[in-house]
Design a protein around this motif. Structure first.
Motif, PDB file in Angstrom:
ATOM      1  N   GLY A  19      -7.578  -2.755   1.616  1.00 23.25           N
ATOM      2  CA  GLY A  19      -8.190  -2.231   2.822  1.00 23.25           C
ATOM      3  C   GLY A  19      -8.601  -3.336   3.779  1.00 23.25           C
ATOM      4  O   GLY A  19      -8.385  -3.235   4.990  1.00 23.25           O
ATOM      5  N   PHE A  20      -9.151  -4.406   3.216  1.00 22.23           N
ATOM      6  CA  PHE A  20      -9.599  -5.513   4.054  1.00 22.23           C
ATOM      7  C   PHE A  20      -8.432  -6.114   4.834  1.00 22.23           C
ATOM      8  O   PHE A  20      -8.484  -6.272   6.054  1.00 22.23           O
ATOM      9  CB  PHE A  20     -10.258  -6.592   3.198  1.00 22.23           C
ATOM     10  N   ALA A  42       0.829  -1.202   0.000  1.00 21.89           N
ATOM     11  CA  ALA A  42       0.000   0.000   0.000  1.00 21.89           C
ATOM     12  C   ALA A  42       0.865   1.254   0.000  1.00 21.89           C
ATOM     13  O   ALA A  42       0.446   2.296  -0.487  1.00 21.89           O
ATOM     14  CB  ALA A  42      -0.931  -0.004   1.212  1.00 21.89           C
ATOM     15  N   ASP A  62      -8.545  -1.795  -4.132  1.00 22.46           N
ATOM     16  CA  ASP A  62      -8.570  -1.157  -2.817  1.00 22.46           C
ATOM     17  C   ASP A  62      -9.302  -2.010  -1.794  1.00 22.46           C
ATOM     18  O   ASP A  62      -8.958  -1.992  -0.607  1.00 22.46           O
ATOM     19  CB  ASP A  62      -9.250   0.217  -2.893  1.00 22.46           C
ATOM     20  N   ALA A 115       3.823   1.629  -1.526  1.00 28.99           N
ATOM     21  CA  ALA A 115       4.614   1.824  -2.738  1.00 28.99           C
ATOM     22  C   ALA A 115       3.719   2.218  -3.907  1.00 28.99           C
ATOM     23  O   ALA A 115       2.658   1.637  -4.100  1.00 28.99           O
ATOM     24  CB  ALA A 115       5.384   0.551  -3.061  1.00 28.99           C
ATOM     25  N   THR A 116       4.133   3.224  -4.639  1.00 28.74           N
ATOM     26  CA  THR A 116       3.401   3.561  -5.859  1.00 28.74           C
ATOM     27  C   THR A 116       3.563   2.393  -6.828  1.00 28.74           C
ATOM     28  O   THR A 116       4.682   1.928  -7.051  1.00 28.74           O
ATOM     29  CB  THR A 116       3.953   4.843  -6.510  1.00 28.74           C
ATOM     30  N   PRO A 117       2.457   1.902  -7.352  1.00 30.74           N
ATOM     31  CA  PRO A 117       2.493   0.673  -8.158  1.00 30.74           C
ATOM     32  C   PRO A 117       3.188   0.888  -9.505  1.00 30.74           C
ATOM     33  O   PRO A 117       2.566   1.260 -10.481  1.00 30.74           O
ATOM     34  CB  PRO A 117       1.023   0.328  -8.340  1.00 30.74           C
TER      35      PRO A 117
END
Lengths: 234, 234
Positions: B158-159, B115, B154, B117-119
């Motif tokens: 998020g989960f 989450a 997301d 790191a920029t993908p």
DNA sequence: ACCTGAACACCGTTCAAGT
DNA sequence: ACCTGAACACCGTTCAAGT
């Protein structure tokens, strides 16, 4: 005979005209520092400087940094305004989600702090309660209502955490968000078409700057999905 | 005359029988350290120790820690298995979501790394591509497909980030997850009933340990919501 | 009661120097 | 080409001591 300032050597000395620190002022200063330099820049030493005090002093008022961040999380979370109870359940949940997002965007790196802290504060309990109430009122089964409340909360958190990421990356490189988006769009557009046909085709839509619209979309999808369970279940 | 070991003073010396470091071994070691001590314990010094090398040496192979974490993110992300293209779009998206979650749980603190790191890696581009393809195949409009792909990604992120939080908090206090859940349940149950009727009533469901079931629920809600847009739109 | 000085045990990173 | 020693500029936290 030496001259003494008022309060010197007493139990409640007024130091240089400033009242002694308390948790409230500590949290307030932390929020200011946060907005200026972000979570990574919010160090105990820097916070102490801002308060005109030495770093070690902070530990009189707070057990450690984690506890301080917990207080900050609570303070930020307290900003969520409760929706009007006269609203129907769906509008109430929508209002809550928008409020959640607004608050998560109200301070720099607020998401990281809120997502990182175990939700102990009474504000968050209150929000969970009114979310659950709306879901039960809608007619969801107990287990589904419990799941759905987490789902809705996580949605706002996850969305903002994603929303903020590119903005932060842009800031670090001294760019504006629009520039960063345009750059990413360019990268997507110049991908090999045979391998990434959809990415190339949707380069524009994937780098759409209208986050509000995207938030609304996801929220509607979620609530539509929940509403379906309602009709089938009831 | 002094005895020289093979390779000494040459351009490719074999030091104590070990080959020189490369990025691959660096990333592998980082994953091991990560699983043992978590992201906060993964320091350059500790990673160097594990590799039998000094911290400064790492900077020959990698620009800085952030770049290293980017490589780790890519390596973890590479573990996502692509769904069989013979599956219908909905099953394909379901498979992808479950794979995402599996991979995010496959290493300690993987979510925080992914989450954060920029993908950029090619793996994540590939995953975005096949997600988009399924959504377009389903019949979503371009803008909706773009939004939905982010929504689904997301969701998994998020989960898991939420799922892992309580587990981490429990570990830090030397408890098992079940104990921590039972504790939280107790807290909910003993809340004042007039103020928190729903929290008290749903204390059991809110602390349900079956995360798989909860993940399935949210995923179905999301996909149902998307499917509704399909029918109405088409 | 509240704050400071000084220290402890760490960090990431740089860079001249070694082999 | 790859690694090390030694340093720099930081961290959070503790604790005896000051006022």
């Amino acid at each position: 005979m030496t001259i003494r300032r008022i309060g010197e050597f007493t139990d409640a000395p007024v130091r240089r005209g400033r009242p002694p620190l308390d948790r409230e002022r500590l949290v307030g200063a932390a929020l200011e520092v946060l907005d200026e330099v972000g979570l990574d820049g919010l160090t105990m030493r820097c916070l102490a400087d801002r308060l005109g005090v030495k770093a070690a002093s902070l530990y009189w008022h707070v057990g450690n940094k984690e506890e301080l961040l917990g207080l900050v999380a609570d303070e930020i979370g307290a900003g969520v305004r409760e929706p009007d109870l006269s609203l129907a359940w769906r509008e109430r949940l929508e209002a809550l989600a928008w409020e959640n997002r607004r608050v998560l965007l109200s301070h720099r790196d607020a998401v990281r702090i809120l997502a990182g802290a175990t939700p102990t504060g009474s504000n968050r309990l209150r929000l969970a309660e009114i979310t659950l109430r709306a879901l039960l009122e809608a007619g969801l089964a107990h287990q589904e209502a419990a799941h759905a409340s987490l789902l809705l909360t996580d949605y706002a958190t996850g969305f903002v955490s994603e929303e903020v990421m590119l903005a932060n990356a842009a800031r670090k490189r001294g760019m504006r968000l629009e520039e960063a988006l345009a750059e990413v769009r360019g990268q997507f557009e110049s991908l090999p078409v045979e391998e990434y046909p959809s990415m190339v085709m949707l380069a524009g839509q994937l780098t759409n700057a209208d986050a509000d619209e995207r938030f609304r979309f996801g929220l509607e999808v979620l609530l539509d999905g929940l509403e379906k369970r309602l009709i089938e279940g009831g």
